[in-house]
Write a protein that holds these residues in place. Sequence first.
Motif, short mmCIF file in Angstrom:
data_model
loop_
_atom_site.label_atom_id
_atom_site.label_comp_id
_atom_site.label_asym_id
_atom_site.label_seq_id
_atom_site.Cartn_x
_atom_site.Cartn_y
_atom_site.Cartn_z
N GLU A 1 23.77 28.75 36.88
CA GLU A 1 24.68 29.84 37.21
C GLU A 1 25.98 29.62 36.45
O GLU A 1 26.71 28.67 36.73
CB GLU A 1 24.96 29.92 38.71
CG GLU A 1 23.95 30.73 39.48
CD GLU A 1 24.44 31.08 40.88
OE1 GLU A 1 25.58 30.70 41.24
OE2 GLU A 1 23.69 31.71 41.63
N ALA B 1 20.42 22.77 47.44
CA ALA B 1 19.28 22.26 46.68
C ALA B 1 19.24 20.75 46.71
O ALA B 1 18.17 20.14 46.91
CB ALA B 1 19.35 22.76 45.24
N ASP C 1 12.05 25.25 43.27
CA ASP C 1 12.50 26.44 44.01
C ASP C 1 13.22 26.01 45.29
O ASP C 1 12.86 25.02 45.92
CB ASP C 1 11.30 27.31 44.39
CG ASP C 1 10.57 27.87 43.17
OD1 ASP C 1 11.23 28.06 42.13
OD2 ASP C 1 9.35 28.08 43.26
N THR D 1 20.99 21.41 37.08
CA THR D 1 21.83 22.56 37.37
C THR D 1 20.99 23.75 37.82
O THR D 1 19.76 23.75 37.64
CB THR D 1 22.63 22.97 36.12
OG1 THR D 1 23.45 24.10 36.41
CG2 THR D 1 21.71 23.31 34.96
N ASP D 2 21.66 24.77 38.38
CA ASP D 2 20.97 26.02 38.68
C ASP D 2 21.20 27.06 37.59
O ASP D 2 20.75 28.18 37.68
CB ASP D 2 21.43 26.58 40.04
CG ASP D 2 22.95 26.84 40.09
OD1 ASP D 2 23.62 26.65 39.05
OD2 ASP D 2 23.45 27.22 41.17
N ILE E 1 25.34 24.51 45.06
CA ILE E 1 24.14 23.75 44.71
C ILE E 1 23.82 22.65 45.72
O ILE E 1 22.76 22.03 45.65
CB ILE E 1 24.29 23.16 43.28
CG1 ILE E 1 22.93 23.03 42.60
CG2 ILE E 1 25.03 21.82 43.31
CD1 ILE E 1 23.02 22.77 41.11
N GLU F 1 19.16 29.58 48.85
CA GLU F 1 20.58 29.45 49.18
C GLU F 1 20.92 30.66 50.06
O GLU F 1 21.22 31.73 49.56
CB GLU F 1 21.42 29.43 47.91
CG GLU F 1 22.90 29.18 48.16
CD GLU F 1 23.69 29.20 46.86
OE1 GLU F 1 24.69 29.94 46.82
OE2 GLU F 1 23.32 28.48 45.93
N LYS G 1 16.43 30.86 44.76
CA LYS G 1 16.98 30.34 43.50
C LYS G 1 16.10 29.22 42.95
O LYS G 1 15.08 28.84 43.54
CB LYS G 1 18.41 29.83 43.72
CG LYS G 1 19.39 30.92 44.12
CD LYS G 1 20.80 30.39 44.26
CE LYS G 1 21.34 29.85 42.96
NZ LYS G 1 22.74 29.40 43.07
N HIS G 2 16.53 28.69 41.81
CA HIS G 2 15.80 27.61 41.14
C HIS G 2 16.78 26.53 40.73
O HIS G 2 17.90 26.80 40.27
CB HIS G 2 15.08 28.13 39.90
CG HIS G 2 14.34 29.42 40.11
ND1 HIS G 2 13.23 29.50 40.91
CD2 HIS G 2 14.57 30.67 39.64
CE1 HIS G 2 12.80 30.75 40.91
NE2 HIS G 2 13.60 31.48 40.15
N LEU G 3 16.34 25.29 40.88
CA LEU G 3 17.08 24.15 40.34
C LEU G 3 16.29 23.63 39.15
O LEU G 3 15.07 23.48 39.22
CB LEU G 3 17.23 23.05 41.39
CG LEU G 3 18.02 21.81 40.92
CD1 LEU G 3 19.49 22.15 40.77
CD2 LEU G 3 17.84 20.65 41.90
N TYR G 4 17.00 23.37 38.05
CA TYR G 4 16.33 22.97 36.82
C TYR G 4 16.70 21.53 36.44
O TYR G 4 17.89 21.22 36.25
CB TYR G 4 16.72 23.91 35.68
CG TYR G 4 16.44 25.36 35.95
CD1 TYR G 4 15.22 25.93 35.60
CD2 TYR G 4 17.39 26.17 36.59
CE1 TYR G 4 14.95 27.28 35.87
CE2 TYR G 4 17.14 27.51 36.85
CZ TYR G 4 15.92 28.06 36.48
OH TYR G 4 15.66 29.39 36.76
#
Length: 512
Positions: free
Chosen positions: A163, A82, A197, A160-161, A79, A200, A205-208
């Motif tokens: 995952e 991001a 968005d 978090t992402d 992460i 990686e 991916k996405h970070l929330y």
Amino acid sequence: MKIGKTLGFTQIAGLLTLLIISSCGTGSKIADPFQEAKFDPFDANLGNRIAAYNDTLAQNGVRPKTGNPALYIDFSSGITKAFNETGIKGMMTDCFNTILASKFEVYKLGSNQVTPMNVANPTELGQQVSDPKQYLDIWAPIQSAVDKIVDGNNDALLITDFEEWQSNAEVTSTAFLKIPFSKWLKKGNSIHFFVADYNEGSVAKHLYFTVFSYGKPDASSLITKLSPKLSPLTVQFDLSDQAYRLRTDYPSVKSGGIFYDVNAKSENARNVLDLKENYINGLKDGHPFEFYPLGLDWKTISELHASYASQNQFNDFFRKLFVDLSNQDSYVFGSLEVKVSDVTTDFENFSRYDEAKKHQPKLAKGSNGEAKLADNQNDPIALGCYNADGKLKEEWIYKPQSPNNLNEVFALNKALFDNTKASGLKNVELGVVFHPKFNLKNIQNSEGLMKVDLVLTSAEANLINAKLAKFQWVNAKNKPNIALSESIKNTLAELAPTGKTVYSYYIKTKSN
């Protein structure tokens, strides 16, 4: 005394009743402690009592927060990419500054543990987040962190992402967050996702930034404070079964939404139903209910309804309540209906229970060390409602009972609802009209407490919402990860709020 020969049947029954009354309680000889204490559930404190009653019925009404709000940060190794994005890094700094301005708890997710972080200020937290040595592995326990948030009673921000790794394998299809998400929403809370968005390597991916909001948001809520900081993120999603927003537009704070004769020459004359000063608009404090104490009886109200009919007035009993149905992230809301009930008996039971809690008895130890009520107590409620160990007797504990439904009293103003909804979802007006078959006989207890509920008849989970694509991705092994998306969809399917009470009016008229 030869009872059978000297007393008649009525006298015998009265004597038996007296004997039964004398044996009630734990030696207190108080048949009805509330009657003895001259407790009246409909006294001057009626409005506050109804507010407490409504919150109890709602189950997910406004509840006080406990503990401190919290920040949870994913420290899994992947992460860091991001966190180093310029826009994301700036928003994280803004969030840290906002959050740590007051007392807060901070947790680190890594090495399969949720660990408290000892940070004194935003700078110190920012230094640890920017330190590569803090990101040791990929094992950030997302589910454990969400479980911890959901078990609490306060706001939280989770960055978090999403995952999740369990048993050394990435969770890609199981709806692993469905249970905690559902548990959080069932308590009357909501979850707000702000999606950023990033890439990686070759993986998009996405970070929330995920805000768990406790209760109805207000000025002190985390979602209120953080929304402006996260506004640059164009994809926002509200996971909630009550994303609609209610407001009133009444002529004055004391008039409410009942019928007023606007053509009358004085305020008293306009106040046709004689609304009293102890009227309560709970919506101002986040409680979706109102209490209308009226100075007329139902017979007079029925006559007024008939007399104003020739002027095409007083068909609506309630107006000027608006609902914003435009937020369709989670559900597409359909229509509503009006349900009317007599809640007098249930309210009286609640009122006695609520009052009994204020009369805790004094306790003492008996000669053998046993618990007992202290001597020289003269509070009939304390003596009659509590056991010797100081616990409330079972018969005085409030247990909600089904109301007495009243048919053909009120109905939804369907034309008003449909027409305002067709003009736009943000200002849909909810009006309550007299039922076409209204008859005074339909109100069986004219002196009772009436409850008028606006109830959702349809609310469909918006599973085709384009935003849901932002809650899945394709991982480095070219395998779709739909675990978060499925968690949200399963939550929505389970919690569809069809049959949910949106708003309640309580009416207490003058006794005949």
